[in-house]
Design a protein around this motif. Sequence first.
Motif, PDB file in Angstrom:
ATOM      1  N   GLU A 295       0.858  -1.241   0.174  1.00  0.00           N
ATOM      2  CA  GLU A 295       0.117  -0.013   0.171  1.00  0.00           C
ATOM      3  C   GLU A 295       0.893   1.405  -0.048  1.00  0.00           C
ATOM      4  OE1 GLU A 295      -2.731  -0.119   3.120  1.00  0.00           O
ATOM      5  OE2 GLU A 295      -3.370  -2.158   2.680  1.00  0.00           O
ATOM      6  N   ALA A 296       0.482   2.231  -0.869  1.00  0.00           N
ATOM      7  CA  ALA A 296       1.195   3.617  -0.765  1.00  0.00           C
ATOM      8  C   ALA A 296       0.289   4.688  -0.720  1.00  0.00           C
ATOM      9  CB  ALA A 296       1.972   3.606  -2.148  1.00  0.00           C
ATOM     10  N   ALA A 297       0.593   5.601  -0.037  1.00  0.00           N
ATOM     11  CA  ALA A 297       0.063   6.780   0.112  1.00  0.00           C
ATOM     12  C   ALA A 297       0.768   7.984  -0.066  1.00  0.00           C
ATOM     13  CB  ALA A 297      -0.728   6.834   1.364  1.00  0.00           C
ATOM     14  N   GLN A 298       0.301   9.108  -0.895  1.00  0.00           N
ATOM     15  CA  GLN A 298       0.926  10.305  -1.164  1.00  0.00           C
ATOM     16  C   GLN A 298       0.783  11.125   0.016  1.00  0.00           C
ATOM     17  OE1 GLN A 298      -0.105  11.965  -4.536  1.00  0.00           O
ATOM     18  NE2 GLN A 298       1.683  13.293  -4.405  1.00  0.00           N
ATOM     19  N   GLU A 299       1.970  11.809   0.684  1.00  0.00           N
ATOM     20  CA  GLU A 299       1.947  12.568   1.761  1.00  0.00           C
ATOM     21  C   GLU A 299       1.388  14.148   1.158  1.00  0.00           C
ATOM     22  OE1 GLU A 299       5.293  13.154   4.152  1.00  0.00           O
ATOM     23  OE2 GLU A 299       5.932  10.872   4.109  1.00  0.00           O
ATOM     24  N   PRO A 300       0.479  14.749   2.099  1.00  0.00           N
ATOM     25  CA  PRO A 300      -0.039  15.978   1.441  1.00  0.00           C
ATOM     26  C   PRO A 300       1.462  17.063   1.474  1.00  0.00           C
ATOM     27  CG  PRO A 300      -0.642  15.258   3.877  1.00  0.00           C
ATOM     28  CD  PRO A 300       0.066  14.344   3.365  1.00  0.00           C
ATOM     29  N   SER A 301       1.098  17.767   0.333  1.00  0.00           N
ATOM     30  CA  SER A 301       1.992  18.801   0.063  1.00  0.00           C
ATOM     31  C   SER A 301       2.133  20.045   0.948  1.00  0.00           C
ATOM     32  CB  SER A 301       2.097  18.943  -1.238  1.00  0.00           C
ATOM     33  OG  SER A 301       0.843  19.756  -1.534  1.00  0.00           O
TER      34      SER A 301
END
Length: 104
Positions: free
Chosen positions: A97-103
């Motif tokens: 599972e991968a999630a993008q960190e908020p910019s």
Amino acid sequence: FPYTPLFRSAFIGAARALDIPARYVTGYLLDEVTARFHCWAEAWDEGLGWIGFDPALNVCPADGHIRIASGFDASGTPPVRSVPQMTDVPEETLVIEAAQEPST
């Protein structure tokens, strides 16, 4: 026959003292019944390449000498290569599972 890496080490040391490149080889020695851990030496000849010598058995390695590793000395040539044999191979599942960190 006994496991005698000192024969190989002495041979390698003598060859290197004469400026002949030499290396330590580990593997297995096959006979009609079993395969045993064994080690031998190789020395370099410009015209022939690497030539095997088995000072413990007083022979040149032949078909029964199965090479696993070669190197500078015994510590760099562990005979750890193997192929597991399994009749019932377990089924494995890999979930990533991968999630993008908020910019920011």
